[in-house]
Design a protein around this motif. Structure first.
Motif, short mmCIF file in Angstrom:
data_model
loop_
_atom_site.label_atom_id
_atom_site.label_comp_id
_atom_site.label_asym_id
_atom_site.label_seq_id
_atom_site.Cartn_x
_atom_site.Cartn_y
_atom_site.Cartn_z
N PRO A 21 -5.15 -1.84 4.44
CA PRO A 21 -5.52 -0.73 5.37
C PRO A 21 -6.62 -0.28 3.43
N ILE A 22 -6.25 -0.38 2.87
CA ILE A 22 -6.34 0.37 1.56
C ILE A 22 -8.13 -0.09 1.31
N SER A 23 -8.25 -0.95 2.10
CA SER A 23 -10.10 -1.97 2.09
C SER A 23 -10.83 -1.04 2.63
N TYR A 24 -10.73 -0.41 4.14
CA TYR A 24 -11.59 0.48 4.39
C TYR A 24 -11.23 1.75 3.55
N PHE A 25 -10.79 2.42 3.13
CA PHE A 25 -10.69 3.48 2.32
C PHE A 25 -11.28 3.57 0.55
N VAL A 26 -11.23 2.97 -0.14
CA VAL A 26 -11.65 2.68 -1.13
C VAL A 26 -12.47 2.30 -1.31
N PRO A 27 -13.63 2.45 -2.79
CA PRO A 27 -14.63 1.52 -2.67
C PRO A 27 -13.81 -0.36 -3.23
N LEU A 28 -15.40 -1.27 -2.77
CA LEU A 28 -14.83 -2.58 -3.08
C LEU A 28 -13.85 -2.79 -4.18
N TRP A 29 -14.63 -2.71 -5.01
CA TRP A 29 -13.72 -3.07 -6.57
C TRP A 29 -12.65 -2.35 -6.99
N VAL A 30 -12.19 -1.33 -6.31
CA VAL A 30 -10.79 -1.10 -6.13
C VAL A 30 -9.94 -1.95 -5.47
N ALA A 31 -10.55 -2.25 -4.64
CA ALA A 31 -9.46 -2.90 -3.12
C ALA A 31 -9.14 -4.30 -3.95
N VAL A 32 -10.06 -4.27 -4.56
CA VAL A 32 -9.91 -6.07 -5.44
C VAL A 32 -8.49 -5.65 -6.52
N THR A 33 -9.35 -4.99 -7.12
CA THR A 33 -8.35 -4.96 -8.47
C THR A 33 -7.03 -5.15 -8.28
N VAL A 34 -6.64 -3.74 -6.96
CA VAL A 34 -5.20 -2.96 -6.75
C VAL A 34 -4.63 -4.68 -5.81
N ALA A 35 -5.30 -5.37 -4.65
CA ALA A 35 -5.01 -6.93 -4.48
C ALA A 35 -4.27 -7.15 -5.33
N THR A 36 -5.65 -7.65 -6.23
CA THR A 36 -5.28 -8.69 -7.22
C THR A 36 -3.73 -8.77 -7.88
N GLY A 37 -3.51 -7.46 -8.41
CA GLY A 37 -2.12 -7.14 -9.16
C GLY A 37 -1.37 -7.05 -8.25
N GLN A 38 -1.29 -6.68 -7.52
CA GLN A 38 0.00 -6.56 -6.55
C GLN A 38 0.22 -8.00 -6.43
N GLY A 39 -1.08 -8.80 -5.59
CA GLY A 39 -0.66 -10.25 -5.72
C GLY A 39 -0.34 -11.16 -7.30
#
Length: 257
Positions: free
Chosen positions: A190-208
């Motif tokens: 759900p995070i990708s639908y509420f924040v800018p794409l670059w934020v979602a990608v950064t968070v997803a990459t860091g989490q991964g």
């Protein structure tokens, strides 16, 4: 989203990956398996599976091994020296709890309403009583067992062909259909639908990345053991992944989790 999905696969077989491995130099047979110049594509498959894109898969397998040798395993080893195993196991449970949406959704896709309800209940209990999922009282106190599920399994559940075996860079074994499933599961974040794409990608990459390091720290000898006994490490990883997927689908049909 795609990068996060790939990381999740290692863990999977993992995978694999996170799909990493022991130094190839320790096993000449594994070196040969990972080097397309020493064997014709598709002929290093000890499991007997068709591998029409082996010319791509084998270099990617070698890349993943080297990435693990040089980056993932050293970082995970250092992390394991400062974080006790119970802490790392709690971190693993936290990530499992956070990934509830794909499991819940895929149970619904498979018309497994009771299992979907169980996932929702586990999430509610572990998020509250389990302190954001670091503990698992849903299982310990209420007997609600975790049931791994993903869109790749949903595809297989309905007997839709998943296509040839595919070794994903960075993260390990998959198939064409399972890779589509990874993307579909990633789109449920759900995070990708509420924040800018670059934020979602950064968070997803860091989490991964954190998830991959944590998983690897709990399985430091995983590939060393496989390397010790496998004549063909590439084929062994392929066979383990595909057999695991078949076994998981069978359990879904038999409801024997």
């Amino acid at each position: 989203m795609f990068a996060l999905s790939l990381l999740a696969v290692v863990t999977f077989a993992a995978p694999a990956l996170s799909q990493g491995a022991a130094p190839m130099s320790q096993n000449p047979a594994a070196q040969s398996a990972g080097n397309p110049s020493t064997q014709p594509p598709g002929e290093n498959n000890q499991g007997g599976y068709a591998d029409p894109i082996a010319a791509f898969n084998e270099p990617m397998f070698t890349f993943n091994l080297k990435l693990d040798d040089w980056v993932l395993r050293p970082v995970a080893s250092g992390y394991a020296t400062i974080a006790p195993q119970p802490v790392r196991e709690s971190v693993s449970r936290f990530f499992d709890n956070a990934h509830v949406i794909p499991r819940f959704a895929n149970n619904l896709f498979q018309l497994k309403l009771a299992e979907a309800g169980s996932e929702a209940a586990r999430f509610g209990i572990n998020t509250t009583l389990g302190l954001a999922g670091f503990f698992d009282p849903a299982d310990l106190w209420f007997g609600l067992k975790p049931r791994p599920n993903d869109f790749g399994l949903t595809i297989r559940y309905y007997n839709i062909p998943t296509g040839p075996y595919l070794m994903l860079p960075f993260f390990g074994p998959s198939t064409i259909g399972d890779t589509v499933g990874l993307v579909a599961d990633g789109a449920m974040n759900p995070i990708s639908y509420f924040v800018p794409l670059w934020v979602a990608v950064t968070v997803a990459t860091g989490q991964g990345a954190v998830q991959a390091v944590n998983y690897r720290s709990l399985h430091l000898n995983q590939f060393e053991e496989a390397d010790r006994y496998a004549i063909d490490l590439y084929g062994a990883v392929q066979d383990a992944y595909l057999q695991t997927r078949v076994h998981n689908v069978k359990k879904l049909h038999d409801e024997q989790w």
